[in-house]
Scaffold this active site. Structure first.
Site, PDB file in Angstrom:
ATOM      1  N   ASP A 333     -27.760  74.168 107.767  1.00 56.93           N
ATOM      2  CA  ASP A 333     -28.111  75.583 107.566  1.00 56.93           C
ATOM      3  C   ASP A 333     -29.297  76.004 108.423  1.00 56.93           C
ATOM      4  OD1 ASP A 333     -29.472  73.672 105.939  1.00 56.93           O
ATOM      5  OD2 ASP A 333     -30.471  75.340 104.932  1.00 56.93           O
ATOM      6  N   GLU A 334     -29.350  77.301 108.644  1.00 53.97           N
ATOM      7  CA  GLU A 334     -30.552  77.971 109.141  1.00 53.97           C
ATOM      8  C   GLU A 334     -31.160  77.344 110.378  1.00 53.97           C
ATOM      9  OE1 GLU A 334     -32.258  79.874 105.077  1.00 53.97           O
ATOM     10  OE2 GLU A 334     -32.958  77.887 105.603  1.00 53.97           O
ATOM     11  N   ASN A 335     -30.329  76.931 111.265  1.00 52.11           N
ATOM     12  CA  ASN A 335     -30.845  76.517 112.557  1.00 52.11           C
ATOM     13  C   ASN A 335     -30.880  77.748 113.452  1.00 52.11           C
ATOM     14  OD1 ASN A 335     -31.379  75.424 115.061  1.00 52.11           O
ATOM     15  ND2 ASN A 335     -29.237  74.808 115.365  1.00 52.11           N
TER      16      ASN A 335
END
Lengths: 693, 693
Positions: A333-335
């Protein structure tokens, strides 16, 4: 899954979703009265698939005993013995030390014919049948784990009258609606000691959850020992990590309760703590330090570097043998790809490989990780971001984005687990989570596609929880989510859910959970004195701010003290709920006088402790940040009483009073010390009603 | 050390001793008023050897920091960082994450010049000097462990006014009176998990105790892993034992707090759990099972069998390397020798060796164990029974029999540690323990002999404590014992001790101790409801029966639930103490009217919750055993009010009223459910006074 991100991307859709479901639900709720329901559901949570109450009682006496027939799995023996000890602790009765060997005379006979998997697996048969008569109780289940679920139901049946404890006669047939019913605990941001995990596993089993999703690596901490790469935890954790013996201890403890343990190693982002000891696999220049702040950070593994895969190969191989579950969660997630954008070597690589976006580069990364997991016999699981169409079909998509993303994955043949709507760190009331259904009645999925919706997981992100407060952030609200995931879709009454949640809350305390006992202690610490009744009154109407506003309003980091009033406050402020309910009922003309009297009684009781409250707040430096709340609370009481006076006298307040009150309520509605007074909405309604048309 | 034994042998002498000391003490106390004392001792416990308060305050702000100068031992760094985190948790202020590197600007500078022993040893220098001015605090100590003690004093200095926290200016010079200040925890009868031990080590450090005496083997459990003899714990513990990693973890945790860990392996009696796996070393025929009952049991090691020494040799060698402390406790208590009497082979052996008594046979046993310990570099310690004149002079006699036995040993050249008078499991008030001095002013020992009195140990025998209740049995009373062992002999004011004990009690909660937070939870469980204020009122005046009457009046065993009202009740019932004090003062003519009013206020408050109390007691089956207490409590209130009415009206009640009241008090004084109402004595005094001459 990171807060900031959720705040920016998730909230709107989520709120709209909840709103739609809420409206639908209200209609359902009104079909049945609470009293009827209480007769049906009694103390059971989750509500079983089928319950038929009968006449009669099985008395609980000190002769109580449990006999096993069919097979006698050691796990089941231990569970049954623990159940006996739990009954003893609760009733102060004293039973035999051992299980009965005589099924004819035992109060409860458990019949199972298969041990099932000694380490639980996805798809284990958890069904059971439970029949209680005034002579005996009989629990039948295909496997050990079904018997465990049934035993928890049996314990929840216990009732008491003046004379004695008893189990009401009943016939129950039960199985879960979803196979994957999880709680994620983030040990990355705040390390949680083994005893915290164990008592939460006890609580999970009590409400029939069956997956501990263990978030073990984060920017803020690398929490699991690798024997092959000991530097990861040594340099990435401040010494706060789980040894492999600890991990095995937790897996064994969980298996003993029919709970799977799915580890998560978040990558390629959320990876700062990896890079402290291995800066060579980062996408940007080091050195790296353990992150102390909350947020989304740039440090990201380098998907173009063979060293990255070489390290991960060693790591995954070791973890694959440490964790027996078939699923391994790789986060994903959330890279935001900032290091990728800034790195010319990575940009050249992308051009060379024809990768147009960072998402494509992440997919490239995932495709290189996948065979590492597969070689070790593991199935990959990841957050929404890992989803793309040419993954193998056994990959599990873990959705923080929402049911729509989940349904989309299911349509394309992927299995999914829902966490959107179950973010318990957002501090919403249990009712908000309760109405979120991984597979709502309105679904357009085919039956085949519906099967791919495996279930859901409550997510305890740990930016702002310590071992002292974590239980109060997970429980009792997660029991409502557990019910959503186990019980039939039609079990939706919110009042009845709250009634039973109170019962479960007390039972969880008996299991060793600390969500209630720690609160008073925290108030004593804040007040610096023994008698904190008046502060407890305030706490019964306040709530921490929702979503991720806490950090904006009251910034802290991972080493900050979590001992403020906001940490003692809990979601679902109980007195506020009662207050709001009485306001709504009164204004709807339901038991008008009784509800008015109830409101006055609450308000008078609050008023009577107001001066002591102000003394506590005034004398304690650690409550200084929240002093205005006491003033606001007093004004709320005044405005509410003035409203009630008008309403009871059937007169209308004038516009000047209304304007002044509305203005004051507007000020009061603004959080102080990141805390809201949860009765503002109720008082607003009173003011509107008292102001006339 | 076993209860039954203590009950039969110890009590009388002990009571007489306490009486004598009490009388002496009363005289001392009257010399100084409580208010004067409170100015002197403030929140400090134990009271330092020398304290000089000065004008000024060092404010505590978020700029607070600690700098180390001289040497920077890692243990001291960790201690200092923990101290900062503790201050943060308490004040909700947020400091730097790291220690300061600038002594000029740091709020607290700690100067030490030697790390001392990394694993603490008997005789370590624990002295320190602490100077606080309005500019800076300076803590100077020869060694790390002295700095730890001084840091705890510094934390206890913290005070608050409306605006802020601050440290009052002061100059303190301090060192302990005794070198050996211990707490014994019995992990044998009830296993205590690591988190229980760790939080108790935190508490010990907070009150400057420096020895954890760890009672690891008992009839009821063999609690330590031997790698050489794994069957001992495997078959002797129900799986509840400490792995060697656990033991090392505790030793490290204790060393980090300047606390020694002295293990006890009790032999040749109290040894049933050894014999489960090794019946061949028993003095009687097996097989043996883990003992479940409390008491003194027959199973005893066979001192005439070479196999016994062979096994012990292996065991001691392993334990000697596991436990770094120089002292090893071999128990030796309460061997009644029944198996020896009944075994012809042993009788023949005794005749052959010229051993006339079982005591001589036990001495023979000890003499054979001694070289095993010595070979591994250990010094033997044992209970009174091991004492006999030709032991080496470094053996330590641990006295449960009393100061006389201890003094006798000292005269003969032996060192001793006192536990008689510090049996906290007996449920006496803190004041009883507080007056017991290992080296009273009246001692006839020479200065040389006095040095052999090393100190004392509070003993937490665990027949009736669970992890849920153990903190409430140890704390806060043990803090009073800690003060007796640290502070000058002249620190003896009981009222001031209780005033400070309340402060320490709350501080210990902040450290994670559960003695207070668990009580309400237990009451909720017993009542089966949320609001237990009226039950808490009753609990504030009741106490568990003293000595070992609990078992006689309410027999249970080691697997019984410890969740009854008696388990929620605590020694030193706080409201009863306040009540008794007001009665005594009033009858002594001290603030007569104010004390009468105070009594009436307490009685009225109790009366107002009486009907709710009776409802709780009447509705809960688990409180059924104690229902009569509510009735008794009501009658106590009535009789007290009738007495006060007469006293306030300056009239005397008639003989019929007096006789009826005395008769009723006689009934009330009898324990119910092994619980006493602690205000009976006070009410008796009121009745006597109201009945006239």
């Amino acid at each position: 899954m990171h807060p900031q991100c959720i705040r920016t991307r998730m909230t709107k859709t989520n709120s709209i979703l909840i709103l739609i479901i809420s409206v639908t639900l209200t209609l359902i709720v009104q079909a049945q009265t609470v009293n009827d329901l209480a007769q049906t559901t009694r103390g059971l949570m989750p509500v079983p698939a089928s319950v038929n109450w009968k006449a009669g009682r099985l008395p609980l006496t000190k002769a109580f005993n449990i006999a096993l027939t069919g097979q006698t799995d050691e796990r089941l023996r231990r569970y049954a013995l623990r159940a006996m000890r739990r009954l003893e602790r609760k009733t102060v009765l004293e039973f035999s030390h051992d299980l009965s060997t005589d099924p004819a005379s035992a109060a409860l006979v458990i019949e199972t014919h298969s041990t099932g998997n000694p380490i639980p697996k996805l798809g284990d048969d958890e069904s059971y049948m439970l029949d209680v008569t005034d002579q005996q109780a009989k629990l039948t289940a295909p496997t050990t784990v079904g018997a465990m679920r049934g035993l928890e139901t049996f314990l929840q049946l216990l009732e008491a009258d003046k004379g004695a404890f008893y189990f009401p006669a009943v016939s129950i047939s039960d199985q879960p609606r979803f196979l994957w019913r999880g709680l994620m605990i983030d040990s990355g941001r705040h390390f949680q000691p083994l005893d915290v995990l164990k008592r939460n596993l006890d609580a999970m089993a009590a409400v029939k959850l069956n997956v501990l999703h263990w978030h073990l690596t984060e920017d803020q901490g690398f929490r699991v020992e690798s024997k092959k790469l000991p530097e990861l935890a040594r340099e990435g954790s401040d010494g706060l990590f789980y040894s492999q013996d600890d991990v095995r201890d937790i897996i064994r403890y969980a298996a003993d309760r029919g709970i799977r343990v799915v580890p998560e190693f978040d990558m390629p982002g959320h990876a700062t703590s990896w890079l402290v000891s291995h800066p060579e696999i980062a996408s940007g220049p080091g050195p790296y330090k353990i992150e102390r702040r909350p947020g989304i950070f740039d440090p990201t593994m380098d998907p173009t570097n063979e060293k990255t895969y070489k390290l991960l190969k060693v790591f995954f191989k070791e973890m694959a043998s440490l964790f027996p579950d078939a699923y391994m969660h790789i986060g994903g997630d959330e890279n935001e790809g900032k290091q990728w954008d800034a790195n010319p070597k990575i940009q050249a690589f992308m051009k060379d490989k024809g990768l147009k976006t960072n998402h494509e580069l992440q997919t490239y990364f995932n495709k290189h990780i996948l065979p590492l997991l597969q070689k070790d016999g593991k199935i990959m699981m990841g957050w929404d971001e890992i989803f793309q169409p040419d993954l193998p079909k056994d990959v599990v998509i873990h959705s923080w984005r929402g049911p729509k993303a989940l349904a989309e994955a299911a349509k394309q043949g992927y299995q999914g687990v829902l966490s959107n709507g179950y973010y318990i760190d957002l501090m919403y009331p249990a009712s908000n989570h309760y109405v979120v259904d991984p597979l709502p009645a309105t679904t357009d999925l085919t039956p085949e596609q519906q099967k791919r919706i495996l279930g859901g997981e409550a997510t305890m992100w740990s930016e702002w929880v310590s071992p002292e407060t974590i239980d109060s952030r997970i429980w009792p609200r997660t029991a409502a989510i557990a019910e959503r995931l186990w019980s039939p879709r039609t079990v939706t009454d919110i009042d009845d859910m709250y009634r039973r949640l109170d019962i479960v809350d007390r039972e969880l305390e008996n299991l060793g959970l600390t969500q209630r006992r720690n609160q008073r202690m925290m108030l004593r610490r804040l007040a610096g004195r023994e008698d904190v009744a008046s502060l407890a009154t305030l706490v019964s109407v306040i709530e921490p701010v929702k979503e991720y506003h806490r950090y904006q309003q009251r910034p802290q980091d991972m080493l900050s003290p979590l001992t403020g009033l906001i940490d003692a406050a809990q979601a679902d402020a109980p007195a506020a709920r009662a207050f709001d309910r009485a306001v709504d009922d009164m204004l709807a003309g339901k038991d008008r006088d009784a509800n008015s009297a109830k409101l006055r009684s609450m308000l008078n009781s609050w008023r009577s402790s107001q001066s002591d409250l102000e003394a506590i707040m005034g004398n304690s430096p650690s409550l200084a940040e929240a002093r205005q709340l006491a003033v606001d609370f007093a004004d709320l009481q005044r405005i509410a009483i003035e409203s009630l006076d008008a309403l009871d006298a059937h007169t209308a307040r004038d516009a000047a009073w209304r304007d002044a009150s509305v203005r004051r309520l507007g000020e009061i509605a603004k959080p102080k010390a990141a805390i809201e007074i949860a009765i503002v909405g109720g008082v607003r309604k009173l003011v509107a009603a008292a102001s006339g048309p």
